[in-house]
Design a protein around this motif. Structure first.
Motif, short mmCIF file in Angstrom:
data_model
loop_
_atom_site.label_atom_id
_atom_site.label_comp_id
_atom_site.label_asym_id
_atom_site.label_seq_id
_atom_site.Cartn_x
_atom_site.Cartn_y
_atom_site.Cartn_z
N PHE A 1 -20.70 -1.32 -11.87
CA PHE A 1 -20.03 -2.62 -12.00
C PHE A 1 -19.21 -2.86 -10.72
O PHE A 1 -18.48 -1.96 -10.29
N VAL A 2 -19.33 -4.04 -10.17
CA VAL A 2 -18.55 -4.43 -8.99
C VAL A 2 -17.64 -5.57 -9.42
O VAL A 2 -18.11 -6.67 -9.74
N TYR A 3 -16.34 -5.29 -9.48
CA TYR A 3 -15.36 -6.30 -9.91
C TYR A 3 -14.65 -6.79 -8.66
O TYR A 3 -13.89 -6.05 -8.04
N ALA A 4 -14.94 -8.02 -8.23
CA ALA A 4 -14.32 -8.56 -7.03
C ALA A 4 -13.09 -9.37 -7.41
O ALA A 4 -13.08 -10.06 -8.44
N LYS A 5 -12.06 -9.27 -6.61
CA LYS A 5 -10.84 -10.06 -6.84
C LYS A 5 -10.01 -10.04 -5.57
O LYS A 5 -9.79 -8.98 -4.99
N ASN A 6 -9.51 -11.17 -5.19
CA ASN A 6 -8.52 -11.18 -4.11
C ASN A 6 -7.13 -10.92 -4.67
O ASN A 6 -6.83 -11.32 -5.78
N TRP A 7 -6.32 -10.24 -3.88
CA TRP A 7 -4.88 -10.19 -4.16
C TRP A 7 -4.15 -10.19 -2.83
O TRP A 7 -4.68 -9.71 -1.82
N SER A 8 -2.96 -10.76 -2.83
CA SER A 8 -2.14 -10.72 -1.62
C SER A 8 -1.48 -9.34 -1.54
O SER A 8 -1.50 -8.58 -2.51
N SER A 9 -0.91 -9.04 -0.39
CA SER A 9 -0.40 -7.68 -0.16
C SER A 9 0.81 -7.37 -1.06
O SER A 9 1.71 -8.19 -1.22
N TYR A 10 0.78 -6.17 -1.61
CA TYR A 10 1.95 -5.65 -2.33
C TYR A 10 2.93 -5.04 -1.33
O TYR A 10 4.14 -5.28 -1.42
N GLN A 11 2.37 -4.33 -0.35
CA GLN A 11 3.23 -3.64 0.63
C GLN A 11 3.99 -4.63 1.50
O GLN A 11 5.20 -4.54 1.65
N HIS A 12 3.24 -5.56 2.12
CA HIS A 12 3.85 -6.62 2.93
C HIS A 12 3.84 -7.84 2.02
O HIS A 12 2.96 -8.70 2.12
N TYR A 13 4.78 -7.87 1.13
CA TYR A 13 4.67 -8.65 -0.10
C TYR A 13 4.28 -10.12 0.09
O TYR A 13 4.97 -10.86 0.79
N GLY A 14 3.15 -10.48 -0.52
CA GLY A 14 2.70 -11.87 -0.50
C GLY A 14 1.90 -12.27 0.73
O GLY A 14 1.39 -13.39 0.79
N GLN A 15 1.80 -11.36 1.71
CA GLN A 15 1.03 -11.73 2.92
C GLN A 15 -0.46 -11.73 2.63
O GLN A 15 -0.93 -11.01 1.75
N ILE A 16 -1.21 -12.57 3.38
CA ILE A 16 -2.66 -12.62 3.19
C ILE A 16 -3.38 -12.14 4.44
O ILE A 16 -2.77 -12.02 5.51
#
Ligand code: SN0
Length: 316
Positions: free
Chosen positions: A232-247
């Motif tokens: 199964f390949v589950y694709a999802k974008n998320w913004s950075s947790y470390q550099h919070y909110g950066q894309i």
């Protein structure tokens, strides 16, 4: 079950999964449980699947449903205590939630993160205030950091399509033009960890999810390596947790294509939707027979119905 805001609220995933499967076979068998009961659904953000599937789930249980888009239809809600309310906000969350509890037997609430203040987002400030001031059960319809109804539907979908007991599930970061929450990814990790499945997360450097979720999970920064042998390949974008909110806008080659799916073990493609076509996933993959996105959306109803039924039973 008293509230449903994360997997921590459930008694047993295997039991809940069996209940959802039973409900899916005969969705109207539990109509008496919701008789004369009302579900209120409150949205601070847009919704298509969550709104319609949860409404349908409640109706299948015989419940009445009220829906309100708080951003556009309600008074502007004040969250802080002790504020002198002589500015924009018109109604305090203390009264608002206490009042909604007079009309509803269960309250569903969707909130989104600021993606600016990590501490506030990860403390689930808005959701927790709803729990504090409500006198009825609260269901998360996606919160700042989690989306448990989505993850439960995803686990049902994988369970229906797996060909062995320990399928390899690869959660892969994907490109996106906007800053999105980590909620779907965090939550999926929490739920898959409660199953015997083999989970691998792959994302670019700087996009590791919060350690509270990823501890014990393999995280790879080479997407091709991670995809090898995936069921199964589950694709999802998320913004950075470390550099919070950066894309990250330079990694378009992380899009899931037919070529990448070739690396997998006849892998199935998954995404929670809404999805940006030809950014997150190419048309040929999402339109192929190996795409489970519509099956996932369908299972949202039965996931929500199993959760609402448990909350109704607890009320008796
Ligand atoms: C939401 C998210 O958490 O990523 C909802 C997923 C169930 N997705 C979006 O907000 C997508 C918005 C966009 O601009 O594509």
């Amino acid at each position: 079950m008293k509230n449903f805001t994360s997997i921590k609220d459930i008694f047993s995933l295997s039991t809940l999964l069996e209940e959802a499967k039973t409900i899916k076979k005969n969705p109207y068998d539990f109509k008496s449980f919701g008789e004369h009961k009302t579900l209120g659904m409150l949205f601070f953000n847009p919704s298509l699947r969550t709104r319609l599937s949860t409404q349908k789930a409640a109706q299948n249980l015989g419940m009445h449903v009220m829906v309100m888009n708080l951003q556009t239809d309600g008074w502007t809600i004040e969250l802080q205590d002790g504020t002198v309310m002589n500015q924009g906000s018109q109604e305090h969350i203390r009264e608002a939630v206490a009042v909604i509890s007079q009309y509803c037997d269960i309250i569903g609430i969707r909130t989104f993160p600021s993606l600016k203040n990590k501490e506030e987002d990860y403390q689930e400030r808005v959701l927790n205030k709803f729990m504090a001031y409500a006198s009825v059960p609260i269901v998360s319809l996606e919160s700042a950091t989690l989306h448990p109804l989505q993850s439960f539907a995803d686990v049902i979908t994988i369970d229906e399509h797996k060909t062995n007991a320990t399928p390899k599930v690869v959660l892969t970061w994907a490109p996106h033009p906007k800053a999105l929450p980590q909620a779907v990814a965090n939550s999926l990790v929490q739920w898959i960890k409660e199953t015997p499945m083999d989970l691998v997360i792959t994302n670019p450097e700087g996009f590791d999810l919060a350690p509270e979720f990823t501890t014990g999970v393999t995280v790879m920064h080479d997407q091709d390596e991670a995809l090898k042998g995936a069921d199964f390949v589950y694709a999802k974008n998320w913004s950075s947790y470390q550099h919070y909110g950066q894309i990250e806008t330079e990694k378009n080659d992380w899009m899931i294509t037919a070529e990448k799916m070739q690396l997998t073990n006849n892998g199935k493609f998954m995404h929670c939707l809404p999805v940006r076509r030809n950014v997150v996933v190419s048309d040929d993959v999402i339109d192929s027979n190996d795409s489970l996105v519509i099956a996932q959306a369908n299972n949202r109803t039965y996931a929500a119905q199993a959760v609402l039924l448990n909350l109704l039973k607890n009320e008796e």
